[in-house]
Every structure is written in structure tokens, then in C-alpha cells.
Design an enzyme around this catalytic site. Structure first.
Site, PDB file in Angstrom:
ATOM      1  CE1 TYR A   1      -3.326  -2.658   1.137  1.00 22.85           C
ATOM      2  CE2 TYR A   1      -4.477  -0.949   0.737  1.00 22.85           C
ATOM      3  CZ  TYR A   1      -4.429  -2.202   1.047  1.00 22.85           C
ATOM      4  OH  TYR A   1      -5.523  -2.852   0.646  1.00 22.85           O
TER       5      TYR A   1
ATOM      6  CE  LYS B   1       0.630 -17.087   1.610  1.00 20.31           C
ATOM      7  NZ  LYS B   1       0.157 -18.532   2.020  1.00 20.31           N
TER       8      LYS B   1
ATOM      9  CG  ASP C   1      -2.354 -19.571   3.876  1.00 22.99           C
ATOM     10  OD1 ASP C   1      -1.587 -18.970   4.478  1.00 22.99           O
ATOM     11  OD2 ASP C   1      -2.224 -20.766   2.934  1.00 22.99           O
TER      12      ASP C   1
ATOM     13  CG  ASP D   1      -7.843  -3.784   2.796  1.00 25.37           C
ATOM     14  OD1 ASP D   1      -9.105  -3.692   3.329  1.00 25.37           O
ATOM     15  OD2 ASP D   1      -7.568  -3.423   1.557  1.00 25.37           O
TER      16      ASP D   1
END
Ligand code: NAI
Length: 393
Positions: A148, A215, A260, A284
């Protein structure tokens, strides 16, 4: 619901508080008209004349442009620079070359590095999961870094070509020359200050755990860095107050989950998660998914917070198709206001608002977005829903 963020010293609790507010575009004016009387009435009911919110309007967005020729007028930015508390309605991001999002500008200029969203179930709302009542989480999303950060180069542009050439020739990377390229910066300092806010919150509110969501199995230097720096901070600054998962139960448990797996876990074992600290993009996705899990995207409150300014706002946008039609749900703005009251230590007023919203939902006379989610509900307008909450205080 306990939405307190940072408690103030007792002597600061009984007083007037200045709240700078931006009405916002689209449904902004109508949700404010419905929400502000609720906030004032809850404060009056809880404290009589002892406490009062002093509202000071700041111009921004279309209203700012109409009156000053600027979407974020200088006077607005100057007032916010010295402010502690602010609230805003949604702001349009006009479509066009070179127009930066006003929301992103505000976050960057005032370094509002933590986006904090509490997610808890309101009785009566139909949810897509079996036990929405087990969801009680507060997401701390890093707000300034990650993909971002806005460092992006379009496919085929001279900048993209130059960068790709450098990466291929100098760094041995394997990237196709036609790729669009974005950069994902994540720093130790940026990660640590976000995780610190989350741990402080967990300790302050006796929350059982803080989960670092990342992640890092794939993106080792960025997301993996976030995880490592989070644990590092916990060890450096919170000895005796926090404990790593599997190493005891004395204190707030610090654990981490791969993003995930986390999406599965919050659906299957929501009771295992409480405070969540995560990077910008993961945050987000996760905060919207969690809000949907309790059926309450239209009711989700939020705050963007730095070290000086806390800027409370509903999580929805300007909803242009229903703007001006008295159809919008003012709930998210009302609950963002309640979150602000908790933040300044006015817990009684905030509790009155939560109870009043719950009663209004139980009465099943709700705005169009909620009517679709509550069987047997009757649709009412924005103003009427606000009045119902007000009357239930
Ligand atoms: P949106 O949140 O405005 O609308 C998405 C859907 O939800 C629409 O169907 C809308 O009618 C509905 N909706 C939203 N708020 C509602 C409410 N309070 N009551 C009932 N229904 C509601 O998102 P969208 O369409 O992506 O964005 C529209 C504009 O808002 C864009 O210019 C965007 O940049 C801006 N925006 C501003 C935000 C902010 O100021 N923080 C956040 C998100 C979008």
C-alpha cells in the site's frame, strides 16, 4: 462491548472534549444527522452536565472544495495537526489522474499507523456462520507500509523497465520485461510500533492473546520480518507480561499464524483468537472478512490512530447510489463514536450506546442493508433508525 484503546488518567475523564469532525461526502451528511444526537444524548445521560463533546467542524471533500477550492483545506490540516480526537464521514476519492485518496493523504500526513477495528456480534443479525457470538476480536492493521506504500510502476513504463533491468542485470532476478511492478516495504520500526499498540491493548483489557498474522512462509524478508520483529518486541519490552504460545500461560499469549490458515481458523475456531496484529494487506482482507462473519459490515466501526491523533470513522464508503435518499445505516458512525467515548474513558456513555443499538436491532425496524439480514425486519430510514437508537438510550 469493550472498545477502549488507551485509557486516560482519571483526572482527564471528567471534562469537555473537543472533537473535530468532517461531515464527508455521499451519505456522510445524513449519517451524521442521525448519529451525532445519539452521541450527545448518551454523554448527557451518563454524566449530566459534567462531560460534554465540543464539536468543531472541519471542511474536507466535496464540501471543502465547494467552499475553499481545496479538498483538504489548509485550515483543516492545521487544526488536525494539533488535535487529539477527530471523527469523519466517508470521503469520495474522485476518479482522475494524479488524485490521491483523501483518506490515504490524511493517514500519511498524520502518521495514523494503526487501523483498529473491533469485531463483535450483535444479537439478532443473521450471520453466515453457525456461532457468530464466539467472534470477539480486535484487528490492529498496519496502515503505512506494505504494497500500500504506493511505490508502483505500470507495465511498459520507463520506470518499470529501468527497475526490471536493474533487478535482472544487477540482482539476478527473474522478471518478465512487461511486468507491472510494486514494491512491498516492511520495516522493523513500523512493525514494532503496530505490534506494541496491539500488546498494550491486550494487557490493558486483559485479553487472552495477541496473534501475529503474516505470510512469512513465502515472503520471508517482509512478512517473515513482521513476525520476527513482533516476537522481538514482545521479548524486549514485555518480559513477564507476555508468554509465547506453548511456553506457559502466565500473561498474554503471543502466537503467530500464517494468513491463509488464519482465514480458516477464524471461521472454525473463533474462540481461539482475540487481538490480531497484522500487515496492511492481510489486515485489509481479514477485517472485512471478520466483519462479514458477524453479519455486520454495515455496523463495523473503526479508528485510524497515530501517537497523537485518533481519527474515528465508519468503515463504509460514500454509498453514492443511496446518498440523499434517507436509506443509509448510521450504525457504523454511531458505533465509531462509541469507540471514541471508550477511548477517552467515557465507558458509561459508550455502554449506553451499545445497549441502545442492540435494542434497536431487536425491534427489527432497521435500515435497508440490515433488513436484508434480519428475518421479519421492517425497513426504516436513516433518520428513523437514528431516532430509535436515541429513544432506546
Ligand atoms: P461503499 O462502502 O460506499 O459502498 C459499498 C456498498 O455498501 C454499496 O452497495 C452501498 O450502497 C452500501 N453501503 C455502504 N455504506 C452503507 C450504509 N451506511 N448503509 C447502507 N448501505 C451502505 O463502497 P464503494 O462503493 O466501494 O465506494 C464509494 C466511494 O466511497 C468511493 O469514492 C470510495 O473511494 C469511497 N470510500 C471511502 C471510504 C472512507 O472515506 N473511509 C471507505 C471506502 C470507500
Amino acid at each position: 462491548m469493550d472498545h477502549t484503546l488507551i485509557p486516560l488518567p482519571k483526572e482527564e475523564i471528567l471534562s469537555d472534549k473537543t472533537v473535530y469532525y468532517i461531515e464527508g461526502d455521499g451519505i456522510g451528511p445524513e449519517v451524521w444527522r442521525a448519529a451525532r444526537p445519539v452521541l450527545d444524548a448518551a454523554v448527557a445521560k451518563a454524566y449530566g452536565n459534567d462531560n460534554k463533546l465540543q464539536w468543531v467542524e472541519l471542511l474536507a471533500g466535496e464540501k471543502g472544495y465547494a467552499e475553499t477550492g481545496e479538498h483538504l483545506p489548509k485550515a483543516t490540516m492545521e487544526a488536525l495537526a494539533g488535535a487529539e480526537l477527530a471523527m469523519k464521514g466517508p470521503l469520495n476519492t474522485p476518479v482522475g489522474e494524479g488524485f490521491r485518496s483523501l483518506n490515504v493523504t490524511l493517514r500519511q500526513v498524520f502518521d495514523l499507523y494503526a487501523c483498529i477495528r473491533p469485531i463483535k456480534y450483535f444479537k439478532g443479525i443473521e450471520s453466515p456462520v453457525k456461532r457468530p457470538d464466539l467472534v470477539d476480536m480486535t484487528v490492529f492493521r498496519e496502515n503505512t507500509e506494505d504494497v500500500y506504500a504506493g511505490i508502483e510502476y505500470q507495465s511498459g513504463s520507463p520506470e518499470a523497465k529501468k527497475l526490471i533491468e536493474f533487478l535482472v542485470d544487477e540482482m539476478g532476478a527473474n522478471i518478465h520485461e512487461t511486468a507491472g511492478v510494486g514494491i512491498k516495504p516492511i520495516t522493523p520500526a513500523g512493525s514494532k510500533r503496530l505490534v506494541k499498540k496491539a500488546i498494550d491493548f491486550a494487557i490493558e483489557h486483559s485479553k487472552p492473546s495477541v496473534t501475529l498474522v503474516h505470510k512469512g512462509n513465502i515472503m520471508k524478508t517482509t512478512e517473515g520480518g513482521f513476525r520476527a520483529w513482533g516476537y522481538e518486541l514482545a521479548e524486549e519490552e514485555y518480559k513477564g507480561q507476555v508468554v509465547r504460545e506453548g511456553e506457559g500461560e502466565d500473561g498474554v499469549i503471543i502466537k503467530d499464524r500464517i494468513a491463509d490458515a488464519m482465514f480458516q481458523n477464524v471461521l472454525m475456531y473463533p474462540e481461539q483468537y482475540s487481538v490480531i496484529a497484522t500487515t496492511n494487506l492481510n489486515g485489509d482482507y481479514l477485517s472485512d472478512a471478520l466483519a462479514a462473519q458477524v453479519g455486520g459490515l454495515g455496523l463495523a466501526p473503526g479508528v485510524n490512530m497515530g501517537d497523537n491523533l485518533a481519527f474515528f470513522e465508519p468503515t463504509h464508503g460514500t454509498a453514492p447510489t443511496i446518498a440523499g435518499k434517507d436509506m443509509a445505516n448510521p450504525g457504523s458512525l454511531i458505533l465509531s463514536g462509541a469507540m471514541m467515548l471508550e477511548h477517552i474513558g467515557w465507558h458509561e456513555a459508550a455502554a449506553l450506546i451499545h445497549a441502545a443499538v442492540e435494542t434497536a436491532l431487536a425491534e427489527k425496524k432497521v435500515t435497508v442493508d440490515l433488513a436484508a439480514q434480519i428475518s421479519g425486519a421492517t425497513q426504516v430510514g436513516c433518520q428513523e433508525f437514528g431516532e430509535r437508537v436515541l429513544n432506546n438510550l
